[in-house]
Design an enzyme around this catalytic site. Sequence first.
Site, mmCIF file in Angstrom:
data_model
loop_
_atom_site.group_PDB
_atom_site.id
_atom_site.type_symbol
_atom_site.label_atom_id
_atom_site.label_comp_id
_atom_site.label_asym_id
_atom_site.label_seq_id
_atom_site.Cartn_x
_atom_site.Cartn_y
_atom_site.Cartn_z
ATOM 1 N N GLU A 1 27.837 6.490 -14.052
ATOM 2 C CA GLU A 1 28.754 7.614 -14.281
ATOM 3 C C GLU A 1 29.821 7.276 -15.328
ATOM 4 O O GLU A 1 30.199 8.129 -16.128
ATOM 5 C CB GLU A 1 29.409 8.065 -12.964
ATOM 6 C CG GLU A 1 28.424 8.546 -11.891
ATOM 7 C CD GLU A 1 27.497 9.669 -12.353
ATOM 8 O OE1 GLU A 1 27.866 10.400 -13.305
ATOM 9 O OE2 GLU A 1 26.387 9.785 -11.788
ATOM 10 N N HIS B 1 30.958 8.290 -22.891
ATOM 11 C CA HIS B 1 30.319 9.115 -23.915
ATOM 12 C C HIS B 1 31.192 10.364 -24.155
ATOM 13 O O HIS B 1 31.503 10.713 -25.288
ATOM 14 C CB HIS B 1 28.917 9.511 -23.443
ATOM 15 C CG HIS B 1 28.030 10.060 -24.520
ATOM 16 N ND1 HIS B 1 26.735 10.446 -24.296
ATOM 17 C CD2 HIS B 1 28.260 10.306 -25.832
ATOM 18 C CE1 HIS B 1 26.192 10.885 -25.425
ATOM 19 N NE2 HIS B 1 27.103 10.820 -26.371
HETATM 20 ZN ZN LIG Z 1 23.405 10.820 -15.107
#
Ligand SMILES: [Zn+2]
Length: 610
Positions: A393, A399
């Site tokens: 996660e 990201h």
């Molecule tokens: Zn994922």
Amino acid sequence: MVQAAMLPRSAIATEHTWDMASVFPSAQAWDAAFKEVEAQLADLGRFKGSLDNGPPRLAEWFDAYQRAFRALGHVMIYANMGHTADTTDQEAAARFDRARGLMARATGAAAFADPEIVAIGFQALRGWVREDSRLAMYAHYLDRLERRQPHVRTAEVEELLGYVLDPFRTASATHGVLADADLTFGPAHATGSTEPVDVMQGNLSRLQTDPDREIRRTAWESYADAHLANKNAMANCIAAGVKQDVFMARSRRYGSSLEAALLPNHIPVDVFHNLIAVFRRNLPTWHRYWRVRRRALGYDRLFPYDRSASLGATKPKVPFAQSVEWICQGMQPLGDEYASIMRRGLLEQRWVDVYPNKGKRSGAFSAGSQGTHPFILMSYTDDIFSMSTLAHEIGHSMHSYYSWKTQPFIYARYPLFLAEVASNFNQAMVRAHLLATNTDPDVQLAVLEEAMSNFYRYFFVMPTLARFELETHQRVERGEALTARSLIDLTAQLLTEGYGGEVEVDHDRIGIMWAEFPTHLYMNFYVFQYSTGISGAHALAERVLAGTPGAVDSYLAFLKAGGSKLPLDALQDAGVDLSTPEPVERAFAILARTVDRLDLLLAKRSGKPS
Ligand SMILES: [Zn+2]
């Protein structure tokens, strides 16, 4: 087995909860923002019919659109956080429902724009982009729109297709309500005991790792039987979901629902078909894994409920702080900046809602919106599995962090095809770090078991569901019916091929697996992207771990690119070509090596040659 009673939300220490107040200080502030967004959406209407007035008008529209949707993102995430952290909180549930409605209204309210922009003509638009520097950043958006042009309908039709999204959620929502609220599971029991053990959505995976086979068997059967008892209603939901996909594909004049899912992102349908072909070619690796597992457990026959049985007698305890430490060490090859942003998010800025509580949504996710922190919901349980979930996660979160920070709103979200790359990249890096540096054999075994469990989900269950999706969509496209019986038979047939005679087939109980996915199967060919994502992730992690020159920089550039590039181009620039099956083949080779390593470690532990 005695379970500690689940704590109410109010009993969780603030430092272990996510920082909702950093989004809005109070529900009142959220209310005010909600009204503000409503006003902004109404204001978008004044652009209707005027986007062709010239470059300044179009630039003004893009500004207003992004402001409204950015503000809407904050309204959505706050509502989402309140609801998922405690689904029994009625006020939070109401906020969530209102926010979802607002999102659908927003989609409808902005739907006139694409058809109007298309009508301007792309040659003229390219001139505008050169002429007005405020439009320069939309060149990629306009390129994509141009390629989508044959599938953009009139403003009126687009508006309608926007408004239909909210009622179209009913099929999946009903399936979810059946699964989360209405299913009643018969109790499981331990060997030689009649004492009932509760089976719930939230504890099934733990019961499936229990060393007592009778607990595993009775829990697994109870879970499958509860779904079988609702098979007709659930099949009806799935059928409705597939018909909606087909309706949307036809409304936008795509040749199939698979094309409708892939072509907007310029992913050739071969990427899907190649993945399935590579998966089927590599099934013998899975068959070997089942054999290794059966021998390690000392059984003559392996049943589906033995799939997750713990192979180690002692599970290493991994408190949250230890996880953060290991994850930061594992990600250190990406450099100090990445590691310190992540550490601050995990330990100081309260990105994570860490521990389980009553009413908390099960599973884990990372969410947020440009201008907020990325936020993670999970139910941390002090083991390697939780550590790896956190690594996964936080990969998504980082990201998002980099995309939001680098890109304008219009490109701030990364495309779904890229979603599972950054998450699996982090898992691959942290696993590699622990396998290389941690000499505790219990930790080694736990890491390998976690790796196999993750591969099982991404490289066995997901491709199987992808095959299910292809077949069900094609059936509906041919005008055939989807019934509970046909869905069960199809799934059982796919799993039987996957088991290759190494796992016992309990036809209806394995065949009901589709009913156990009340969200994944409503996303029109989303699930195969888990498999391509994990393939891309491993290829990129290998480059970084091997010290390939430029690998770190190109990976960080990938995180920062968000949605500013086509997904296959973004991956290509990072160093992996997912338009060919080669990275998927390579990832299956990593899976095969993981099975070898597990086999070797188990043989060493038992003192017998394998
Ligand atoms: Zn994922």
